[in-house]
Motif scaffolding. Structure first.
Motif, PDB file in Angstrom:
ATOM      1  N   ALA A  81       0.832  -1.205   0.000  1.00 38.85           N
ATOM      2  CA  ALA A  81       0.000   0.000   0.000  1.00 38.85           C
ATOM      3  C   ALA A  81       0.865   1.252   0.000  1.00 38.85           C
ATOM      4  O   ALA A  81       0.581   2.225  -0.710  1.00 38.85           O
ATOM      5  CB  ALA A  81      -0.923  -0.005   1.212  1.00 38.85           C
ATOM      6  N   LEU A  82       1.944   1.234   0.770  1.00 37.77           N
ATOM      7  CA  LEU A  82       2.861   2.376   0.789  1.00 37.77           C
ATOM      8  C   LEU A  82       3.537   2.538  -0.559  1.00 37.77           C
ATOM      9  O   LEU A  82       3.682   3.662  -1.067  1.00 37.77           O
ATOM     10  CB  LEU A  82       3.904   2.179   1.894  1.00 37.77           C
ATOM     11  N   GLN A  83       3.946   1.407  -1.169  1.00 38.40           N
ATOM     12  CA  GLN A  83       4.609   1.490  -2.472  1.00 38.40           C
ATOM     13  C   GLN A  83       3.689   2.074  -3.537  1.00 38.40           C
ATOM     14  O   GLN A  83       4.134   2.805  -4.415  1.00 38.40           O
ATOM     15  CB  GLN A  83       5.100   0.102  -2.892  1.00 38.40           C
ATOM     16  N   GLN A  84       2.391   1.762  -3.454  1.00 38.14           N
ATOM     17  CA  GLN A  84       1.446   2.347  -4.412  1.00 38.14           C
ATOM     18  C   GLN A  84       1.413   3.863  -4.265  1.00 38.14           C
ATOM     19  O   GLN A  84       1.394   4.594  -5.264  1.00 38.14           O
ATOM     20  CB  GLN A  84       0.044   1.772  -4.195  1.00 38.14           C
ATOM     21  N   ARG A  85       1.412   4.350  -3.041  1.00 36.36           N
ATOM     22  CA  ARG A  85       1.410   5.801  -2.815  1.00 36.36           C
ATOM     23  C   ARG A  85       2.723   6.426  -3.278  1.00 36.36           C
ATOM     24  O   ARG A  85       2.732   7.506  -3.872  1.00 36.36           O
ATOM     25  CB  ARG A  85       1.169   6.093  -1.326  1.00 36.36           C
ATOM     26  N   MET A  86       3.824   5.740  -3.007  1.00 29.26           N
ATOM     27  CA  MET A  86       5.124   6.227  -3.500  1.00 29.26           C
ATOM     28  C   MET A  86       5.125   6.264  -5.023  1.00 29.26           C
ATOM     29  O   MET A  86       5.669   7.185  -5.644  1.00 29.26           O
ATOM     30  CB  MET A  86       6.246   5.311  -2.999  1.00 29.26           C
ATOM     31  N   HIS A  87       4.518   5.240  -5.606  1.00 25.35           N
ATOM     32  CA  HIS A  87       4.417   5.136  -7.061  1.00 25.35           C
ATOM     33  C   HIS A  87       3.685   6.356  -7.622  1.00 25.35           C
ATOM     34  O   HIS A  87       4.128   6.972  -8.608  1.00 25.35           O
ATOM     35  CB  HIS A  87       3.660   3.839  -7.391  1.00 25.35           C
ATOM     36  N   LYS A  88       2.591   6.736  -6.976  1.00 20.80           N
ATOM     37  CA  LYS A  88       1.850   7.916  -7.430  1.00 20.80           C
ATOM     38  C   LYS A  88       2.671   9.181  -7.208  1.00 20.80           C
ATOM     39  O   LYS A  88       2.740  10.049  -8.096  1.00 20.80           O
ATOM     40  CB  LYS A  88       0.519   8.021  -6.691  1.00 20.80           C
ATOM     41  N   ALA A  89       3.308   9.293  -6.061  1.00 21.55           N
ATOM     42  CA  ALA A  89       4.065  10.504  -5.730  1.00 21.55           C
ATOM     43  C   ALA A  89       5.180  10.751  -6.753  1.00 21.55           C
ATOM     44  O   ALA A  89       5.346  11.873  -7.255  1.00 21.55           O
ATOM     45  CB  ALA A  89       4.656  10.380  -4.327  1.00 21.55           C
ATOM     46  N   ILE A  90       5.934   9.707  -7.100  1.00 20.33           N
ATOM     47  CA  ILE A  90       7.050   9.898  -8.036  1.00 20.33           C
ATOM     48  C   ILE A  90       6.537  10.073  -9.460  1.00 20.33           C
ATOM     49  O   ILE A  90       7.165  10.764 -10.272  1.00 20.33           O
ATOM     50  CB  ILE A  90       8.059   8.725  -7.937  1.00 20.33           C
ATOM     51  N   SER A  91       5.382   9.485  -9.784  1.00 17.27           N
ATOM     52  CA  SER A  91       4.798   9.664 -11.119  1.00 17.27           C
ATOM     53  C   SER A  91       4.414  11.116 -11.349  1.00 17.27           C
ATOM     54  O   SER A  91       4.688  11.692 -12.407  1.00 17.27           O
ATOM     55  CB  SER A  91       3.571   8.763 -11.303  1.00 17.27           C
ATOM     56  N   VAL A  92       3.782  11.731 -10.340  1.00 14.32           N
ATOM     57  CA  VAL A  92       3.399  13.145 -10.461  1.00 14.32           C
ATOM     58  C   VAL A  92       4.641  14.010 -10.622  1.00 14.32           C
ATOM     59  O   VAL A  92       4.674  14.928 -11.452  1.00 14.32           O
ATOM     60  CB  VAL A  92       2.558  13.584  -9.241  1.00 14.32           C
ATOM     61  N   ILE A  93       5.678  13.714  -9.859  1.00 16.89           N
ATOM     62  CA  ILE A  93       6.938  14.452 -10.001  1.00 16.89           C
ATOM     63  C   ILE A  93       7.496  14.284 -11.411  1.00 16.89           C
ATOM     64  O   ILE A  93       7.947  15.249 -12.043  1.00 16.89           O
ATOM     65  CB  ILE A  93       7.958  13.978  -8.942  1.00 16.89           C
ATOM     66  N   GLN A  94       7.460  13.051 -11.925  1.00 15.50           N
ATOM     67  CA  GLN A  94       7.943  12.805 -13.293  1.00 15.50           C
ATOM     68  C   GLN A  94       7.153  13.625 -14.307  1.00 15.50           C
ATOM     69  O   GLN A  94       7.744  14.255 -15.192  1.00 15.50           O
ATOM     70  CB  GLN A  94       7.819  11.319 -13.629  1.00 15.50           C
ATOM     71  N   PHE A  95       5.829  13.633 -14.212  1.00 12.06           N
ATOM     72  CA  PHE A  95       5.006  14.387 -15.164  1.00 12.06           C
ATOM     73  C   PHE A  95       5.357  15.877 -15.138  1.00 12.06           C
ATOM     74  O   PHE A  95       5.389  16.537 -16.184  1.00 12.06           O
ATOM     75  CB  PHE A  95       3.517  14.206 -14.855  1.00 12.06           C
ATOM     76  N   LYS A  96       5.628  16.395 -13.954  1.00 12.74           N
ATOM     77  CA  LYS A  96       5.989  17.817 -13.831  1.00 12.74           C
ATOM     78  C   LYS A  96       7.334  18.109 -14.506  1.00 12.74           C
ATOM     79  O   LYS A  96       7.461  19.050 -15.297  1.00 12.74           O
ATOM     80  CB  LYS A  96       6.058  18.217 -12.357  1.00 12.74           C
ATOM     81  N   ILE A  97       8.331  17.308 -14.191  1.00 11.33           N
ATOM     82  CA  ILE A  97       9.676  17.554 -14.737  1.00 11.33           C
ATOM     83  C   ILE A  97       9.676  17.371 -16.241  1.00 11.33           C
ATOM     84  O   ILE A  97      10.299  18.146 -16.987  1.00 11.33           O
ATOM     85  CB  ILE A  97      10.711  16.630 -14.065  1.00 11.33           C
ATOM     86  N   GLU A  98       8.985  16.343 -16.729  1.00 10.62           N
ATOM     87  CA  GLU A  98       8.912  16.119 -18.174  1.00 10.62           C
ATOM     88  C   GLU A  98       8.217  17.281 -18.877  1.00 10.62           C
ATOM     89  O   GLU A  98       8.617  17.672 -19.986  1.00 10.62           O
ATOM     90  CB  GLU A  98       8.195  14.805 -18.471  1.00 10.62           C
ATOM     91  N   GLY A  99       7.174  17.837 -18.259  1.00  7.87           N
ATOM     92  CA  GLY A  99       6.506  18.991 -18.844  1.00  7.87           C
ATOM     93  C   GLY A  99       7.438  20.180 -18.967  1.00  7.87           C
ATOM     94  O   GLY A  99       7.448  20.885 -19.989  1.00  7.87           O
ATOM     95  N   GLN A 100       8.263  20.394 -17.934  1.00  9.49           N
ATOM     96  CA  GLN A 100       9.251  21.474 -17.985  1.00  9.49           C
ATOM     97  C   GLN A 100      10.244  21.248 -19.129  1.00  9.49           C
ATOM     98  O   GLN A 100      10.543  22.156 -19.908  1.00  9.49           O
ATOM     99  CB  GLN A 100      10.016  21.550 -16.662  1.00  9.49           C
ATOM    100  N   LEU A 101      10.756  20.019 -19.228  1.00  3.92           N
ATOM    101  CA  LEU A 101      11.751  19.707 -20.263  1.00  3.92           C
ATOM    102  C   LEU A 101      11.170  19.842 -21.664  1.00  3.92           C
ATOM    103  O   LEU A 101      11.834  20.348 -22.572  1.00  3.92           O
ATOM    104  CB  LEU A 101      12.276  18.284 -20.064  1.00  3.92           C
ATOM    105  N   ALA A 102       9.944  19.378 -21.849  1.00  5.35           N
ATOM    106  CA  ALA A 102       9.303  19.463 -23.166  1.00  5.35           C
ATOM    107  C   ALA A 102       9.133  20.920 -23.585  1.00  5.35           C
ATOM    108  O   ALA A 102       9.332  21.272 -24.757  1.00  5.35           O
ATOM    109  CB  ALA A 102       7.959  18.752 -23.139  1.00  5.35           C
TER     110      ALA A 102
END
Length: 649
Positions: free
Chosen positions: A296-317
Motif C-alpha cells: 500500500a505504501l509502495q502504491q502511494r510512493m508510485h503515485k508521488a514519483i509519477s506526479v513528479i515525473q510528469f511535472k519535470i517532463e513537462g518542464q523539459l518538453a
C-alpha cells in the motif's frame, strides 16, 4: 614521406628481417584459424537467472560441441549430464556427492570427457590465446593435457599418470570446475549485448557485475540503459522514471539493496502528502497480496514519483520544443474542478483526480517538498559508487550502434518516413538523419559525463531523456510514451503509441539494404542485428525480416512478455559455419536446471550456412592482420633494398 616514417616506426618493433618474417608467419597462422563464435543477446531486462543460463550454455553452442565430440558414444541423458556439469560445475558436484555416486570412478570418467572437449573447443585458437584463458592455478597441467604430443610413444600412459596424480592428491573437484569454466570461456569468443539490460526484472545489477567479468564483449545501449545512464548523470526526469519503474514492477530492492540508494526521502514525503490516498491507479505488478502494508505504501510512493515525473517532463518538453514532446505537457490540460482533461480536442474523465502537490496556476512547478526529495535523490544517484562504476563500463564498452564483421548492430530503429526516406530529426538547432543522427546523439551522451562545459553537459543529460522516450529517438521509435494516459485515462484510444514507419518497412529487402549502405555495409552477407521489439511467434511472426537481411533478436527474457509472444525470445549464434537463431523456452529456475538437467534452447533456425568454413581472415580483425602482413612485407622490402637499415646485433 609518411610511409617511410611508418616503416621506421615498424623497424623499432621488428628490427631485423628475421623478426619481421617470424611475425608474418605468426599472423598468417592466425588468419587461417576458424572464425571465433559470436553470441548475440538482447533485452535481458534484469532477468539474471535466465541470462546467466543462456550465457553459460552459449545459446546451445556448448551442447553442439558435446554432440560433435561424443556423437553416438554417449546417450542423450549422459550428454545432458555433461552439459549441466559445464554450466553449473560447483552445484552439480554438490548434488552428486549427496546422491551416493561412486565419486572416484565418476571423477576419472568426467576428467577424460572434459579434457577431450577442451581439446576440441581450444583447437580454433592460437596456443597463446588459450594460454591466456587458462585458470592460473591449473594452467600448466591443463595445457599439458589438451596439447597433442606426437613425440610421445605412449600418450595414454602419460595422460593417465597426470589424471591419477590429480585424483591421488584430492584435487579432482577444483580441476573439474576449472575445466568446465574454461569450456564455457572458449566456446564463445565474443559477446554482443544489443541493449536493455535494465528494468522489469529484479537483478540488473548482477547482470552488470557478470558482464564486467566477461572476457570479450560490446554493448549497444537500449532505451532502458540510457534511462539509467541519465539517472546516474543526475538528469531528474530519468531519476524519477527509474524509481517509478522500480516501483511499478515491485523492484525497489534494485535501488535499495542492489545499489544502496536510500528511498527514505520519497517515503517520508509520501507519508506526509499522500497519507489517505489509496492510489489504486498506481498498482504494483507483484505477487504480494493487496492487503500488504508495504505494498500500500509502495502504491502511494508510485503515485508521488509519477506526479513528479510528469511535472519535470513537462518542464523539459517546454524548454526543448525541438524534441517534439510538447504532447507530454498534459498537466495544464486538466480542469481540476471537473476532473477532466483535454487531449487532441477531446475531453476525457480522469480515473484519479487527487493531486495535492499540483498548483493549477503553475501545474509543472515542483512543490518545495518535491524539490527537496529530488535534490536528495539526485545526490544519491550521482554519489552511488556501484551505479557509477556500471555506467562507466557502459560508456567504455557501449555505443548506440556497432559495425562488426559485416553486421550492423543496434537496439531500436533508424527513424524513417512512410515513403522509406530517412527521417530528419532536429538536435539543438540542426537536423540529422541515418548514421549522422546516431553519431551526434552518441556525442551528446558522452558530453553528459565528460564535457568540461556545464551547458554542454546539461544538453547531454537532456539527450539521455530524449533517447528514452522522444518520437525522434532511434532507441524508442514511437510517437509518444503514453505513461500518463495509461495510468489515468480509461479510453484505450489515448494509450496508442504509434510505431515509427521503420517497423512497417521491415518486410522490404530494400529497407535493410538502404540502412546498411548508410552505415557503410553492402553485399549479400551484410545484415542488421536488431533488438527492442518482441517477436510474436504464436501469431506466426518470424524474427527473420527483409529476406534475411534483418534479424530481430529480442531475447524475451522478461517474464512479462512470455504470454504475449508464446516463447522466451531469440538469441543468435554466428560461428565459422554461419548464423543460427536459437528460440528459447521460458526459463524456470537455476535449481530446476541443475536438478532436472534442463536446458532452455528449444530449437534453432538456420539463417545462413556457408559452404566454405569462415576463417579469422574473413573477419574485421583478420583484415587488420592482413594489412599488417602487407606492411611487414614492405618493411622487409625496405631492409633488402637498403632504404632502411636492420637494427639487430
Amino acid at each position: 614521406m609518411e610511409q617511410n616514417k611508418y616503416l621506421e616506426y615498424l623497424a623499432e618493433l621488428y628490427p631485423t628481417i628475421e623478426k619481421a618474417s617470424t611475425e608474418i608467419i605468426n599472423l598468417q597462422s592466425i588468419i587461417n584459424l576458424p572464425k571465433g563464435t559470436e553470441h548475440f543477446l538482447s533485452d535481458i531486462h534484469g532477468e539474471y537467472e535466465a541470462f546467466s543460463h543462456v550465457l553459460r550454455n552459449g545459446s546451445g553452442a556448448v551442447r553442439k560441441k558435446i554432440d560433435d565430440v561424443f556423437g553416438h558414444t554417449l546417450g542423450t541423458a549422459e550428454k545432458r549430464s555433461v552439459a549441466t556439469l559445464i554450466y553449473y560445475p560447483r552445484e552439480k558436484l554438490e548434488q552428486l556427492r549427496q546422491s551416493g555416486e561412486d565419486m572416484q570412478n565418476w571423477y576419472r570418467v568426467t576428467l577424460y570427457r572434459l579434457i577431450e572437449l577442451c581439446r576440441v573447443v581450444s583447437s580454433k585458437y592460437t596456443r597463446s590465446k588459450v594460454r591466456k584463458a587458462l585458470p592460473p592455478d591449473y594452467a600448466y597441467v591443463i595445457e599439458e593435457l589438451i596439447t597433442e604430443k606426437p613425440e610421445l610413444s605412449d600418450k595414454e600412459a602419460y595422460y593417465e599418470a597426470i589424471i591419477q596424480t590429480i585424483l591421488d592428491i584430492g584435487r579432482a573437484e577444483p580441476f573439474i570446475i576449472a575445466m568446465a569454466e574454461l569450456i564455457q570461456r572458449l566456446v564463445v569468443d565474443h559477446l554482443h549485448i544489443i541493449g536493455d539490460i535494465f528494468d522489469r526484472g529484479p537483478l540488473p545489477h548482477q547482470i552488470m557485475d557478470c558482464l564486467m567479468d566477461y572476457h570479450s564483449l560490446d554493448i549497444q545501449w537500449g532505451n532502458h540503459d540510457v534511462l539509467w545512464m541519465g539517472a546516474a548523470a543526475g538528469q531528474q526526469a530519468c531519476i524519477a522514471t527509474v524509481i517509478r519503474l522500480c516501483l511499478r514492477y515491485g523492484n525497489l530492492d534494485i535501488l535499495e539493496d542492489g545499489y544502496g540508494i536510500n528511498m527514505l526521502p520519497l517515503v517520508t514525503f509520501t507519508l506526509e502528502t499522500y497519507v489517505d490516498d489509496e492510489a489504486w491507479q498506481f498498482g504494483i505488478k507483484t505477487q504480494q497480496e493487496k492487503a500488504d502494508i508495504s505494498l500500500a505504501l509502495q502504491q502511494r510512493m508510485h503515485k508521488a514519483i509519477s506526479v513528479i515525473q510528469f511535472k519535470i517532463e513537462g518542464q523539459l518538453a517546454s524548454e526543448n520544443p525541438e524534441f517534439g514532446m510538447n504532447g507530454r505537457c498534459l498537466l495544464d490540460q486538466i480542469d481540476y474542478e471537473t476532473n477532466q482533461i483535454r487531449i487532441d480536442g477531446k475531453q476525457y474523465e480522469l480515473l484519479d483526480g487527487r493531486f495535492p502537490t499540483i498548483d493549477p496556476a503553475e501545474p509543472y512547478a515542483l512543490s518545495e517538498q518535491e524539490k527537496n526529495v529530488m535534490e536528495r535523490l539526485t545526490r544519491a544517484f550521482k554519489n552511488c559508487e556501484k551505479l557509477q562504476k556500471h555506467v562507466k563500463f557502459l560508456l567504455k564498452k557501449g555505443s548506440l550502434y556497432k559495425v562488426y564483421n559485416g553486421n550492423l548492430l543496434y537496439h531500436g530503429c533508424v527513424p524513417m518516413n512512410e515513403d522509406g526516406s530517412f527521417m530528419e530529426v532536429p538536435v539543438y538547432g540542426q537536423t540529422y538523419h541515418g548514421k549522422a543522427l546516431y553519431d551526434v546523439l552518441e556525442q551528446y551522451v558522452r558530453k553528459a559525463f565528460f564535457s568540461m562545459e556545464e551547458e554542454e553537459k546539461e544538453r547531454g543529460r537532456n539527450i539521455l531523456w530524449f533517447l528514452w522516450s522522444a518520437p525522434g529517438s532511434p532507441l524508442y521509435g514511437r510517437s509518444k510514451m503514453a505513461t500518463f494516459e495509461r495510468y489515468l485515462i480509461a479510453e484505450k484510444e489515448t494509450h496508442q503509441e504509434l510505431k515509427n514507419a521503420y517497423y512497417q518497412l521491415l518486410e522490404k529487402k530494400e529497407t535493410a539494404e538502404k540502412i546498411l549502405k548508410e552505415f557503410g555495409l553492402e553485399g549479400e552477407e551484410a545484415r542488421i542485428i536488431n533488438g527492442h521489439v518482441p517477436v510474436h511467434q504464436k501469431e506466426g511472426e518470424s524474427p527473420v525480416k527483409c529476406e534475411g537481411k534483418l534479424l530481430i533478436i529480442d531475447g524475451g527474457f522478461s517474464r512479462a512478455y512470455h504470454r504475449e509472444t508464446g516463447i522466451a525470445g531469440y538469441t543468435l549464434i554466428y560461428n565459422s559455419y554461419g548464423m543460427s537463431l536459437a528460440a528459447h523456452e521460458p526459463f524456470e529456475t537455476t535449481e530446476i536446471a541443475i536438478q532436472e538437467e534442463k536446458d532452455i534452447v528449444s530449437h534453432q533456425i538456420a539463417v545462413n550456412y556457408s559452404h566454405k568454413r569462415q576463417t579469422v581472415g574473413d573477419t574485421d580483425n583478420g583484415k587488420q592482420l592482413l594489412k599488417k602482413i602487407g606492411e611487414l612485407k614492405e618493411l622487409i622490402g625496405a631492409y633488402r633494398s637498403g632504404t632502411i637499415k636492420e637494427r639487430g646485433n
